[in-house]
Design an enzyme around this catalytic site. Sequence first.
Site, PDB file in Angstrom:
ATOM      1  N   HIS A 154       0.806  -1.217   0.000  1.00  0.00           N
ATOM      2  CA  HIS A 154       0.000   0.000   0.000  1.00  0.00           C
ATOM      3  C   HIS A 154       0.839   1.267   0.000  1.00  0.00           C
ATOM      4  CE1 HIS A 154      -3.256   2.759   0.777  1.00  0.00           C
ATOM      5  NE2 HIS A 154      -2.773   3.091   1.971  1.00  0.00           N
ATOM      6  N   ASN A 194       5.652  10.525  -9.462  1.00  0.00           N
ATOM      7  CA  ASN A 194       5.380  11.604  -8.515  1.00  0.00           C
ATOM      8  C   ASN A 194       5.396  10.994  -7.124  1.00  0.00           C
ATOM      9  OD1 ASN A 194       4.952  13.386 -10.634  1.00  0.00           O
ATOM     10  ND2 ASN A 194       2.751  13.018 -10.669  1.00  0.00           N
ATOM     11  N   HIS A 205       0.210   4.520  -2.702  1.00  0.00           N
ATOM     12  CA  HIS A 205       0.709   3.258  -3.255  1.00  0.00           C
ATOM     13  C   HIS A 205       1.961   3.518  -4.107  1.00  0.00           C
ATOM     14  CE1 HIS A 205      -0.420  -0.992  -4.379  1.00  0.00           C
ATOM     15  NE2 HIS A 205       0.582  -0.746  -5.208  1.00  0.00           N
ATOM     16  N   HIS A 207       3.893   3.767  -7.055  1.00  0.00           N
ATOM     17  CA  HIS A 207       3.544   3.670  -8.472  1.00  0.00           C
ATOM     18  C   HIS A 207       4.089   4.870  -9.230  1.00  0.00           C
ATOM     19  CE1 HIS A 207       0.532   6.640  -7.274  1.00  0.00           C
ATOM     20  NE2 HIS A 207       0.255   6.855  -8.556  1.00  0.00           N
ATOM     21  N   GLN A 209       3.762   6.603 -13.583  1.00  0.00           N
ATOM     22  CA  GLN A 209       2.875   6.679 -14.736  1.00  0.00           C
ATOM     23  C   GLN A 209       3.699   6.753 -16.016  1.00  0.00           C
ATOM     24  OE1 GLN A 209      -0.659   9.398 -14.094  1.00  0.00           O
ATOM     25  NE2 GLN A 209       0.547   9.983 -12.295  1.00  0.00           N
TER      26      GLN A 209
END
Length: 382
Positions: A154, A194, A205, A207, A209
């Site tokens: 998470h 970011n 979480h 991650h 893009q």
Amino acid sequence: MLRAGVVKRATTLADGRELLYFDDPGTTLGPERAIDSRVLDARGETATMRLDVLSGDWITVAANRQNRVMMPSADADPLAPQSATNPSEIPSLYDVAVFENRSPSFGPALADALDGAPAASNPPRGLDDLEALGLGRTRTSVGRCEVVCFSPEHTGSFGTQSVTRARTVIEAWADRTAALSSLPGIEQVFPFENRGEAIGVTLPHPHGQIYAYPYVTPRTTRVLESIERTGADLFSRILEFEQRSERVVLRGEHWTAFVPFAARWPLEVHLMPHRHVADLAETTDAERDELAPLYLRLLRGVDALYDTPTPYIAAWHQAPVRRGRDSVRLHLQLTSPRRAADKLKFLAGSEAAMGAWAAEVAPEQGAARLRAAVESIPEVRA
């Protein structure tokens, strides 16, 4: 073709969006993945771009992004594997997962309406069309926006991953760069991460893009103009100049990290390969193998500067699909507005309105602090 033992498994989500699993080498996950059985609304219409005639920039109007999830709890994390109580975006447990964004700035429609997406009613008609100036010009924001999940956990970031996992993410970036670059109407591919609420992150979480643009971005357009004025070997000369300076933070066999001579941000560091490559898809096994631990050490050094994690934007600048392939070199630009433990840099009138920057931290000073922080981090090993 994927390298380093990474395996890709492709499927689709309930509304037709593509989902790709990238399995670590030696993964404990089996080859079968659950089907997304959610009942989802049909994919929305593609956003629209409007031309700012004063700058020549295209501005995407994506009202669908207004309703994004904001900092959910772990039991409502849309990037976690689906559970009986959490109908998230990813049906199965995963190592690394990549899927089409549900609220994209570009797409889902491409010029030829791939994958059943609604057809673009007013797509760009090539770069010459996009570069023409005129009042009231609009085009459909064809392209693609993907989410890259570094881990099923998470919380975290790229820098909290293992070397093996970082290497898998690098393979995913390279694979998606090649795949998106081959889609009709795509002119540039941009992987980025970011990190932190101060940057505007809406999900904790771990991650990043990937954006696939229908135009060459304004920043890269300025780079191409500088190359035209100074010579096609500009990046090679920049690297040699920085390697001779006191601003080098970390150097390996294939990559050098440095604070640039004219850094804008309180914390800014670039990471550049020693040979010319246009994008991540062109990097060799050796370059990717070194990048994973070296980049992790750099990010952990950034976090060692203060007692709390530092917000940043980690931007992988790649050459456009059809321009500057022999002159625009792949490089990472990591920037943070954090200028002290409890202070952030905000863009005020001169910087935000006029683009006339004033740096509060001398690049040499910033490099010395970051270099000391990186040196405090043990060499990262698999």
